[in-house]
Design an enzyme around this catalytic site. Structure first.
Site, mmCIF file in Angstrom:
data_model
loop_
_atom_site.group_PDB
_atom_site.id
_atom_site.type_symbol
_atom_site.label_atom_id
_atom_site.label_comp_id
_atom_site.label_asym_id
_atom_site.label_seq_id
_atom_site.Cartn_x
_atom_site.Cartn_y
_atom_site.Cartn_z
ATOM 1 N N GLY A 78 -29.497 -29.462 -37.791
ATOM 2 C CA GLY A 78 -30.867 -28.972 -37.601
ATOM 3 C C GLY A 78 -31.905 -30.068 -37.777
ATOM 4 N N ARG A 142 -24.996 -29.696 -32.952
ATOM 5 C CA ARG A 142 -24.178 -29.202 -34.067
ATOM 6 C C ARG A 142 -22.678 -29.336 -33.793
ATOM 7 N NH1 ARG A 142 -26.776 -27.132 -38.283
ATOM 8 N NH2 ARG A 142 -28.809 -26.135 -38.045
ATOM 9 N N ASP A 173 -22.210 -31.215 -44.052
ATOM 10 C CA ASP A 173 -21.060 -31.252 -43.131
ATOM 11 C C ASP A 173 -21.036 -32.549 -42.335
ATOM 12 O OD1 ASP A 173 -19.779 -28.927 -43.699
ATOM 13 O OD2 ASP A 173 -20.978 -27.726 -42.308
ATOM 14 N N LYS A 199 -30.120 -35.742 -44.703
ATOM 15 C CA LYS A 199 -31.118 -34.943 -43.982
ATOM 16 C C LYS A 199 -30.852 -33.470 -44.163
ATOM 17 C CE LYS A 199 -30.031 -32.700 -40.989
ATOM 18 N NZ LYS A 199 -29.453 -31.822 -39.989
ATOM 19 N N THR A 200 -31.815 -32.665 -44.420
ATOM 20 C CA THR A 200 -31.822 -31.213 -44.256
ATOM 21 C C THR A 200 -33.031 -30.658 -44.983
ATOM 22 O OG1 THR A 200 -30.776 -29.068 -44.592
ATOM 23 C CG2 THR A 200 -30.157 -30.731 -46.189
ATOM 24 N N ASP A 202 -33.134 -27.858 -46.059
ATOM 25 C CA ASP A 202 -32.616 -26.916 -47.064
ATOM 26 C C ASP A 202 -32.469 -27.532 -48.459
ATOM 27 O OD1 ASP A 202 -32.437 -25.353 -44.842
ATOM 28 O OD2 ASP A 202 -30.292 -24.960 -44.970
ATOM 29 N N TYR A 241 -51.882 -4.755 -46.629
ATOM 30 C CA TYR A 241 -50.499 -5.035 -46.224
ATOM 31 C C TYR A 241 -49.710 -5.744 -47.317
ATOM 32 C CZ TYR A 241 -52.201 -4.341 -41.424
ATOM 33 O OH TYR A 241 -52.747 -3.826 -40.286
ATOM 34 N N MET A 248 -36.391 -20.325 -44.316
ATOM 35 C CA MET A 248 -35.082 -20.935 -44.054
ATOM 36 C C MET A 248 -34.435 -21.418 -45.348
ATOM 37 S SD MET A 248 -34.758 -23.020 -40.548
ATOM 38 C CE MET A 248 -34.468 -22.130 -39.016
ATOM 39 N N GLY A 249 -33.166 -21.681 -45.273
ATOM 40 C CA GLY A 249 -32.384 -22.064 -46.436
ATOM 41 C C GLY A 249 -31.169 -21.167 -46.431
ATOM 42 N N ARG A 250 -30.228 -21.528 -45.589
ATOM 43 C CA ARG A 250 -29.053 -20.693 -45.308
ATOM 44 C C ARG A 250 -28.189 -20.494 -46.539
ATOM 45 N NH1 ARG A 250 -26.029 -23.571 -40.632
ATOM 46 N NH2 ARG A 250 -26.822 -25.177 -42.018
#
Ligand code: FBP
Length: 545
Positions: A78, A142, A173, A199-200, A202, A241, A248-250
């Site tokens: 990503g 990927r 990975d 890199k990420t 996350d 509301y 994000m942050g799997r």
């Protein structure tokens, strides 16, 4: 070209002293063993296990110029803000240490390496991308280098292009892959050295061993926090509301925690805490409903709730279900997949969990697969799953409250943002470190910069062996050496700060609006006016909050 772009392209990222000129010394430290399962990892990586940590230290003596090198580079996975500056730092340092070196950008990620699709990166070409967001200078992908055929293809490219080195810019990975390639190239007698870059957005690639943050996290959190801050003030102005914001942050909740610290929402869910407390979905819904009801009792029918995208999988009962779907039921599934057919094939307890999930979310679970063949977490509307549970609790408790929910997902908005001053310098520095390492024939390492809560001139440059970040995990039913992901540390100061403050933030309106990324003017070591901004979490950790 806008003034904004012009200004950014002219900005010179800051570097620590050891990377500023051509004089530096490499120092080797103690051998670094893998985080766990050392013997097993040493068997798989005999050439790259237990290597020493490396530091790059300043020296007044000019280093001898090197012969030109041929280096390849890929983006993997990503997007994350600052990637282009890794390319620029790598290019500039190579030209400084080994003039006339050639930098090959492989196109579209690992596939570009395997298919030998590349372009030569020149000063003129890179000029457009300096301090700018995106990965589009060469693109990313990927694809995994997994089979023997894939390794043969990568080795073939390395041999054909006579690569002296390869830089892999990626997450856990991709850096595991970098280590496999480093080992494989040595075994094949190739001269190609391999260096990884962390890199990420996350941030799950951090390590106490020397990776204080992964690049892109700082910028993306600032972008999301700006948007969340705006929603906070909208909620406070309109008072009608509840905003449910998935971030994000799997696999880890670092982004949500950081954005929570920057904006002070009423609810900030942290997946790692829910897992540690072994909470059921129902308990999570009740926790949220308690806060919503209490605020309503105080006349506040509005609020802000932050949700990490991986939360649905952190809830233990869902985790069991996802595990079964990912590893047992869905691999090899023939024909159409429908929720009804899946429900029929689940064991009784998992069927109950599956059927307790709202139908639209159930369908989302079955729609897409990520590159590992697992449920694509970023496509699941966890915020809707939670709100539907909260509504159920409100109904069961017969609460007469006004509750209007609005849904948001902030993910892709932040991944290609113009990098913050922190990420601009951090990435440029990581690229420079990679060039120094490759110039010295080093392989199987990750490029590192430490001491990041200080100004860049005080950052410490160096590298750690990729195997030192590894342990053994089960992947597709087999024990596999992989880089260990780092979750939010529940004993750490940033999470502790949330815990101390969250009751007050739940009840009162303590919202913060950090605004757009600010480039703060300050002076560098030479007295020049420069822009620099660090990350809140890193500063708070450093200040001992
Ligand atoms: P990386 O780990 O490759 O950096 O990607 C992280 C991420 O941004 C996650 O936060 C998100 O779940 C995922 O990418 C989305 O992936 P995709 O771009 O394939 O939709």
């Amino acid at each position: 070209m806008s003034t904004f772009e012009l200004y950014r392209r002219q900005y010179n990222p800051l570097l620590p002293a050891s990377l500023q000129g051509t004089g530096y010394t490499l120092k080797k430290g103690e051998p670094m063993a893998p985080v766990a399962d050392g013997e097993e990892i040493a068997k798989q990586f005999p050439m790259t296990t237990n290597l020493p940590a490396i530091s790059i230290e300043p020296s007044t003596e000019q280093s001898k110029l090197l012969e030109p090198l041929t280096i390849g580079v890929i983006f993997s996975g990503g997007q994350a803000p600052g990637g282009h500056n890794v390319l620029c730092g790598l290019y500039d340092k190579l030209q400084q240490l080994a003039p006339n070196s050639k930098l090959l950008g492989f196109l579209g990620g690992p596939k570009g390496l395997m298919d030998n699709k590349h372009m030569i990166l020149t000063k003129e070409y890179l000029a457009t991308f300096r301090n700018m967001g995106g990965f589009h200078a060469i693109g990313s992908g990927r694809d995994k280098i997994a089979s023997t055929k894939d390794f043969d293809a990568a080795a073939n490219t390395a041999a054909v292009e006579k690569l002296d080195g390869l830089v892999i810019i990626g997450g856990d990975d991709s850096n595991t892959n970098a280590c496999l390639l480093a080992e494989d190239f040595i075994k094949r007698g190739l001269k190609t050295r391999v260096i990884g870059v962390p890199k990420t957005i996350d941030r799950d690639l951090i390590s106490k061993r020397g990776i204080e943050t992964s690049f892109g996290f700082d910028t993306s959190c600032k972008v999301y926090s700006e948007l969340i801050g705006n929603l906070c003030y909208d909620a406070l102005s309109a008072k009608k509301y509840w905003h449910f914001i998935r971030l994000m942050g799997r696999s880890a909740s670092h982004i949500t925690l950081e954005c929570g610290l920057q904006t002070h929402p009423n609810i900030c869910l942290i997946g790692e805490e829910i897992l540690a407390k072994n909470m059921t979905s129902k308990q999570v819904f009740e926790y949220m409903a308690d806060i919503i009801a209490q605020r309503a009792a105080n006349g506040k029918n509005y609020g802000i709730c932050l949700i990490p995208e991986g939360l649905i999988e952190f809830i233990p009962e869902n985790n069991k279900l996802f595990d079964y779907l990912n590893n047992k039921l869905l691999p090899g599934w023939q024909g159409e997949i429908t929720a009804e057919l899946v429900a029929q094939k689940l064991p009784a307890d998992l069927k109950v969990t599956f059927e307790s999930i709202p139908p639209t979310i159930r369908t989302q679970l079955l729609l897409d697969r990520d590159p590992h063949g697992n449920i694509a977490i970023s496509q699941i509307e966890t915020e809707k799953f939670l709100v539907s549970g909260v509504q159920q609790v409100i109904k069961e408790r017969e609460l007469k409250i006004k509750f209007s929910a609005l849904y948001h997902f902030f993910g892709y908005e932040g991944r290609c943002a113009a990098p913050s001053a922190f990420d601009s310098s951090y990435c440029y520095g990581l690229g420079s470190v990679a060039a120094v390492l490759l110039g010295n024939g080093i392989t199987g390492y990750m490029s590192c910069l430490k001491n990041l809560s200080e100004q860049p001139d005080k950052w410490i440059a160096g590298a750690i062996p990729l195997t030192s970040l590894m342990n053994i995990e089960m992947r597709h039913g087999a024990r596999t050496a992989v880089i260990q992901k780092q979750m939010v540390d529940l004993a750490g100061r940033p999470f502790g700060f949330l815990v101390v403050n969250r009751e007050k933030w739940a009840e009162q309106d303590c919202y913060q609006q950090p605004g757009p990324i600010q480039l703060i003017e300050c002076q560098d070591v030479e007295g020049r006016n420069v822009v620099y901004q660090s990350s809140v979490t890193l500063l708070e950790e450093a200040r001992g909050l």
